[in-house]
Every structure is written in structure tokens, then in C-alpha cells.
Design a protein around this motif. Structure first.
Motif, PDB file in Angstrom:
ATOM      1  N   ASN A  49     -23.675 -44.057  39.374  1.00  0.00           N
ATOM      2  CA  ASN A  49     -23.536 -45.470  39.029  1.00  0.00           C
ATOM      3  C   ASN A  49     -22.053 -45.764  38.827  1.00  0.00           C
ATOM      4  O   ASN A  49     -21.211 -44.874  38.959  1.00  0.00           O
ATOM      5  N   THR A  50     -21.729 -46.995  38.519  1.00  0.00           N
ATOM      6  CA  THR A  50     -20.319 -47.370  38.392  1.00  0.00           C
ATOM      7  C   THR A  50     -19.664 -46.768  37.155  1.00  0.00           C
ATOM      8  O   THR A  50     -18.443 -46.787  37.037  1.00  0.00           O
ATOM      9  N   GLU A  51     -20.453 -46.192  36.249  1.00  0.00           N
ATOM     10  CA  GLU A  51     -19.905 -45.479  35.090  1.00  0.00           C
ATOM     11  C   GLU A  51     -19.744 -43.986  35.391  1.00  0.00           C
ATOM     12  O   GLU A  51     -19.488 -43.194  34.497  1.00  0.00           O
ATOM     13  N   GLU A  52     -19.940 -43.604  36.657  1.00  0.00           N
ATOM     14  CA  GLU A  52     -19.769 -42.232  37.143  1.00  0.00           C
ATOM     15  C   GLU A  52     -20.859 -41.266  36.664  1.00  0.00           C
ATOM     16  O   GLU A  52     -20.665 -40.052  36.674  1.00  0.00           O
TER      17      GLU A  52
ATOM     18  N   TYR B 217     -23.579 -48.605  43.634  1.00  0.00           N
ATOM     19  CA  TYR B 217     -23.404 -47.164  43.547  1.00  0.00           C
ATOM     20  C   TYR B 217     -21.994 -46.729  43.928  1.00  0.00           C
ATOM     21  O   TYR B 217     -21.321 -47.365  44.727  1.00  0.00           O
ATOM     22  N   HIS B 218     -21.602 -45.628  43.339  1.00  0.00           N
ATOM     23  CA  HIS B 218     -20.382 -44.938  43.731  1.00  0.00           C
ATOM     24  C   HIS B 218     -20.856 -43.688  44.455  1.00  0.00           C
ATOM     25  O   HIS B 218     -21.583 -42.880  43.888  1.00  0.00           O
TER      26      HIS B 218
ATOM     27  N   SER C  68     -27.007 -55.256  44.053  1.00  0.00           N
ATOM     28  CA  SER C  68     -27.179 -53.969  43.393  1.00  0.00           C
ATOM     29  C   SER C  68     -27.471 -52.844  44.386  1.00  0.00           C
ATOM     30  O   SER C  68     -27.178 -51.692  44.105  1.00  0.00           O
TER      31      SER C  68
ATOM     32  N   ALA D  78     -20.454 -49.466  46.133  1.00  0.00           N
ATOM     33  CA  ALA D  78     -19.290 -50.180  45.615  1.00  0.00           C
ATOM     34  C   ALA D  78     -18.008 -49.365  45.771  1.00  0.00           C
ATOM     35  O   ALA D  78     -16.917 -49.926  45.794  1.00  0.00           O
ATOM     36  N   ASP D  79     -18.150 -48.044  45.887  1.00  0.00           N
ATOM     37  CA  ASP D  79     -16.975 -47.190  46.010  1.00  0.00           C
ATOM     38  C   ASP D  79     -17.380 -45.884  46.687  1.00  0.00           C
ATOM     39  O   ASP D  79     -18.519 -45.436  46.551  1.00  0.00           O
TER      40      ASP D  79
END
Length: 149
Positions: A73-76, A56-57, A9, A13-14
Motif C-alpha cells: 500500500n502507499t504506507e509501504e 498500490y506501490h 484505488s 501509484a508507484d
């Protein structure tokens, strides 16, 4: 990746570079940038202070002479924004890209010694910039040395 559940976590991630504010250089430098992002995503440690909910993005942009780390977060959903002044990095960035362009030109028609010298200069400037960023992010984001490399 580590067997530590926190490590899954506490990572990037991007990465997205804001194409409107991030300078575009030669195709070779853009390729290097993509490779660097790929390498970063393979293995990193990134733990923003006071923010839970990774991976995290990281959305990077430039606004009003500041480098903006928009941590999502990965949901932007934006979780935290960290603005860093660009002034301490501006001349270093210019020098880095000039050396990179010379390096890519030397690869085409330079001597081995010239290529090696430019590569060492490029790495030195990269390490200097990495150190400045790590110092500026201290207390805001925990990052390991590998992530900053």
C-alpha cells in the motif's frame, strides 16, 4: 483517470525496481525504463486478487530466479507477493535488450529503414513479454491491456 471511484484505488501509484537485483544496462535503456514507468503510472488498472486497499506501490525484485511482485500500500506495508518464474522470460529479456542497444546505436548512425526495422523488432519482443506476463498474472491480478502495453 476515470470517474469510477474504484479506478482511483485499483491502480499502481508507484513502481520501485530493486537496484540490487534488477540488471542495469546502458543509460539509454535506463531512460527508456524510466519513461515506461512514467507512462504506466499515468494510466493503469491493477487489482490484485483478494487485496483491497489501493492505490498500490509495486516493488519489483528478482529472488532465486523469480520475478517478485511485492504489492504494497502507499504506507509501504506489503499486502501480497507474487513470485513468477523468470525462465520463460530470460531469453526474451536478453533479446529485447540486445535489440534496444542496436536500436539506440542505429539512431546515431543507421539508416531510417534499419531504425524502423529494429523498432518493430523491439515492439514485437515487448508485446511477446507483455503477453507472457499477462498470462502468468491471470487469476492473481486483474490488469487491463493498456497497463500491459
Amino acid at each position: 483517470m476515470s470517474d469510477d471511484p474504484r479506478a482511483e484505488s485499483e491502480r499502481i501509484a508507484d513502481v520501485t525496481l530493486d537496484e540490487h537485483s534488477v540488471v542495469r544496462w546502458s543509460p539509454e535503456i535506463d531512460h527508456e525504463r524510466r519513461v515506461a514507468i512514467f507512462d504506466l503510472l499515468e494510466e493503469n488498472y491493477f487489482a490484485p486478487d483478494g487485496v483491497l486497499g489501493g492505490p498500490y506501490h509495486l516493488y519489483l525484485s528478482i529472488e532465486e530466479n523469480r520475478l517478485i511482485f511485492d504489492i504494497r500500500n502507499t504506507e509501504e506495508v506489503s499486502l501480497k507477493k507474487i513470485p513468477l518464474p523468470l525462465t520463460p522470460l530470460r531469453s526474451l529479456i536478453k533479446d529485447y535488450f540486445k535489440v534496444c542497444e542496436s536500436y539506440f546505436e542505429a539512431i546515431k548512425k543507421g539508416s531510417r529503414a534499419q531504425i524502423e526495422s529494429l523498432d518493430m523488432g523491439r515492439r514485437g519482443l515487448h508485446d511477446e513479454g507483455s503477453g507472457i506476463l499477462q498470462e502468468r498474472l491471470s487469476g492473481k491480478v486483474a490488469i487491463d491491456k493498456l497497463t500491459m502495453a
